[in-house]
Enzyme design. Structure first.
Site, PDB file in Angstrom:
ATOM      1  N   LYS A 104       0.851  -1.187   0.000  1.00 48.63           N
ATOM      2  CA  LYS A 104       0.000   0.000   0.000  1.00 48.63           C
ATOM      3  C   LYS A 104       0.880   1.227   0.000  1.00 48.63           C
ATOM      4  CE  LYS A 104      -3.972   2.022   0.518  1.00 48.63           C
ATOM      5  NZ  LYS A 104      -3.604   2.649  -0.781  1.00 48.63           N
ATOM      6  N   GLN A 125       7.494   3.952   3.984  1.00 45.22           N
ATOM      7  CA  GLN A 125       6.088   3.528   4.050  1.00 45.22           C
ATOM      8  C   GLN A 125       5.941   2.249   4.877  1.00 45.22           C
ATOM      9  OE1 GLN A 125       4.075   5.482   1.502  1.00 45.22           O
ATOM     10  NE2 GLN A 125       2.390   4.961   2.855  1.00 45.22           N
ATOM     11  N   LYS A 128       5.774   3.460   8.418  1.00 46.36           N
ATOM     12  CA  LYS A 128       4.600   4.320   8.587  1.00 46.36           C
ATOM     13  C   LYS A 128       3.318   3.486   8.621  1.00 46.36           C
ATOM     14  CE  LYS A 128       4.505   7.701   5.776  1.00 46.36           C
ATOM     15  NZ  LYS A 128       4.304   8.697   4.707  1.00 46.36           N
ATOM     16  N   LYS A 140       5.381   1.787  -3.118  1.00 47.63           N
ATOM     17  CA  LYS A 140       5.322   3.150  -3.664  1.00 47.63           C
ATOM     18  C   LYS A 140       5.557   3.034  -5.155  1.00 47.63           C
ATOM     19  CE  LYS A 140       4.835   7.488  -2.400  1.00 47.63           C
ATOM     20  NZ  LYS A 140       4.057   8.073  -1.294  1.00 47.63           N
ATOM     21  N   GLY A 179      -2.817   8.080  -4.337  1.00 49.76           N
ATOM     22  CA  GLY A 179      -2.188   9.270  -4.932  1.00 49.76           C
ATOM     23  C   GLY A 179      -0.951   9.714  -4.164  1.00 49.76           C
ATOM     24  N   ASP A 180      -0.234  10.641  -4.743  1.00 49.85           N
ATOM     25  CA  ASP A 180       0.895  11.324  -4.090  1.00 49.85           C
ATOM     26  C   ASP A 180       1.110  12.586  -4.923  1.00 49.85           C
ATOM     27  OD1 ASP A 180       3.105  10.989  -1.943  1.00 49.85           O
ATOM     28  OD2 ASP A 180       4.303  11.409  -3.712  1.00 49.85           O
ATOM     29  N   THR A 224      -4.195  13.609   5.468  1.00 50.10           N
ATOM     30  CA  THR A 224      -2.763  13.744   5.768  1.00 50.10           C
ATOM     31  C   THR A 224      -2.490  15.066   6.495  1.00 50.10           C
ATOM     32  OG1 THR A 224      -2.316  12.444   3.801  1.00 50.10           O
ATOM     33  CG2 THR A 224      -0.450  13.571   4.796  1.00 50.10           C
ATOM     34  N   ASN A 255      -1.978  19.213  -1.569  1.00 46.68           N
ATOM     35  CA  ASN A 255      -2.965  18.518  -0.747  1.00 46.68           C
ATOM     36  C   ASN A 255      -2.621  18.547   0.746  1.00 46.68           C
ATOM     37  OD1 ASN A 255      -3.515  15.467   0.426  1.00 46.68           O
ATOM     38  ND2 ASN A 255      -5.288  16.453  -0.474  1.00 46.68           N
ATOM     39  N   SER A 392      -6.754   5.817   3.978  1.00 50.70           N
ATOM     40  CA  SER A 392      -6.786   4.951   2.787  1.00 50.70           C
ATOM     41  C   SER A 392      -7.165   3.529   3.188  1.00 50.70           C
ATOM     42  CB  SER A 392      -5.426   4.921   2.105  1.00 50.70           C
ATOM     43  OG  SER A 392      -5.264   6.071   1.326  1.00 50.70           O
TER      44      SER A 392
END
Ligand code: NDP
Length: 460
Positions: A104, A125, A128, A140, A179-180, A224, A255, A392
């Site tokens: 993810k 990630q 995290k 990622k 998204g990123d 976020t 964002n 998410s």
């Protein structure tokens, strides 16, 4: 007594040697991958006390395995621009670790995307996602495609070509992208449509960050930025302080930055400055976040346009100078390595009390050390910005249950997740001999969850 002391010294040196040897191996295997090596070095430095307490992790080769991605997929993305010319970009997906759940992590479209950046983001990630307490592994992806200046149709054609190749490797129980930078609900919508077209079905759980009208979660867009502020709020509460009346500077205006500003203002702070990649604006009356939303989310304009409707505000060319604005709380929310030691020193001299990383690895190692040396409260990215991926994971739950939670329900759950992350980072830092050091606490707390699952699943 003497024997115990000698044993302790031997243990310590064994743990240090192990960390040192594995880092040398990682350097050899990943030459020139600056960002990836920076991220691994930071984690490694934090983990020494863990190997002292848990030699079983050394025995199971956890550090060697956790730094080697499960797989790295790179692929050609060919597409046709509006003039009929064929363009070629490179696509990536790094599936780093699935010990806790399906891979993810977001997809980034930005010209700087390369293997090192993808691997650093996927590695971060891993820890995290573990911190969120949700059943998600880590990945990622992205491309060196630059969406700036492209037409809507060019973006659609590129995105469809990108996902046509990536679709072979993802799925609701396999790998769930989001998204990123450069990828929002529009791009996710195109990827989702093309994926379903290729599969001939409707697999709602294959992407998160979808439009809430078409399978997305309410509250994801805000998660976020809001989550970063909730985390910093917890950190401030611990020293009997709050956002009320504080002067805040936020870098970026995308964002994460927009919703960090919105929540900070809601909690009584005044946001004095924000930026984009060309410059920053300073508004002594406090940034009007609705104007920023209009400029950035709807009109795709440059930040300098803000001064047209807010004549009190001043625009400065050059985004890094934003850290010269005196503030109580700094929230770097733009990109990696955007704040260096000189910026940190400037902020400290101007009286900063807390720093919260909204972006991934926005502060260099030297900048973090400078803050810690002066007792500035510091919230590291993998803990502070985990709210996005936590929501998410909530989107995945809603998709599989085929129901939608209200924005209030999602926000309440987000607050609880951020509070829990803060507590586990704080406790880990304390139990492993570094009270108050949330960088070490986050690294250790995230690592322990993944390492225990890796031990339980056997060597592979
Ligand atoms: P966006 O693309 O929405 O926004 C990025 C913003 O940063 C833009 O305003 C961009 O300006 C600006 N920017 C880029 N480079 C610089 C720079 N060197 N100095 C100042 N501003 C700059 O991205 P997101 O807000 O989604 O992501 C920001 C960061 O947060 C990234 O590190 C991302 O990985 C991380 N993150 C994002 C999550 C999410 O849910 N979106 C989740 C967790 C982490 P311009 O408009 O000029 O390009």
């Amino acid at each position: 007594m003497e024997i115990t002391t000698r044993n302790n010294a031997e243990h310590k040196s064994k743990a240090n040697d192990y960390v040192h040897e594995v880092f040398e191996l990682v350097k050899q295997r990943n030459p020139g991958e600056k960002e990836f090596l920076q991220a691994t070095r930071e984690i490694f430095d934090s983990l020494r006390p863990v190997f002292l307490k848990h030699p079983e992790y050394i025995h199971n080769g956890i550090l060697e395995r956790i730094t080697e991605p499960d797989r790295v997929i790179t692929f050609r993305v060919a597409w046709e621009d509006d003039t009929g010319k064929v363009q070629v970009n490179r696509g990536f997906r790094v599936q780093f670790n699935n010990s806790l759940g399906p891979y993810k992590g977001g997809i980034r479209f930005h010209p700087t995307v390369n293997s090192s950046i993808m691997k650093f983001l996927a590695f971060e990630q891993t820890f995290k996602n573990a911190l969120t307490g949700q059943p998600i592994g880590a990945g990622k992806g992205g491309s060196d495609f630059n969406p700036k200046g492209k037409s809507e149709r060019e973006i659609m054609r590129f995105t469809q070509s990108f996902i046509t190749e990536l679709s072979k490797y993802i799925g609701p129980d396999m790998d769930v992208p989001a998204g990123d930078i450069g990828v929002g609900k529009r791009e996710i919508g195109y990827m989702f449509g093309q994926y379903n077209r290729l599969r001939g079905g409707y697999e709602a759980g294959v992407f998160t960050g979808k439009d809430p009208n078409h399978g997305g979660s309410l509250g994801r867009k805000e998660a976020t930025g809001y989550g970063t502020v909730y985390f910093v709020e917890e950190m401030l509460k611990n020293v009997n302080d709050s956002f009320e009346g504080k002067k805040v500077v936020v870098s970026g205006s995308g964002n994460v930055a927009i919703y960090a500003m919105e929540k900070a203002i809601e909690l009584g702070a005044v946001v004095l400055a924000c930026s984009d990649s060309t410059g920053y604006i300073y508004d002594p009356k406090g940034i009007n976040v609705e104007t920023i939303k209009q400029l950035k989310e709807f009109d795709s304009k440059r930040i300098r346009e803000y001064t047209k409707t807010h004549p009190n505000a001043v625009y400065h060319d050059g985004c890094t100078d934003i850290w010269s604005v005196a503030c109580d709380i700094a929230l770097p929310c733009a990109t990696q390595n955007e704040m260096d030691k000189d910026d940190a020193i400037m902020l400290i001299e101007n009286g900063v009390r807390a720093v919260g990383e909204g972006a991934n690895m926005p502060c260099t190692e030297d900048a973090i050390l400078a803050f810690q040396a002066k007792g500035v409260l510091f919230a590291p990215a993998k803990a502070a910005n985990a709210g996005g991926v936590a929501v998410s994971a909530m989107e995945m739950s809603q998709n599989s249950m085929r129901l939608s939670w209200t924005v209030e329900e999602v926000d309440e759950k987000l607050k609880t997740v951020m509070k829990n992350i803060y507590t586990s980072c704080y406790s880990a830092a304390e139990s492993y001999g570094h009270p108050g050091n949330l960088v070490i606490g986050a690294n250790i707390a995230g690592f322990l969850k993944v390492a225990d699952a890796m031990v339980a699943h056997g060597i592979h």
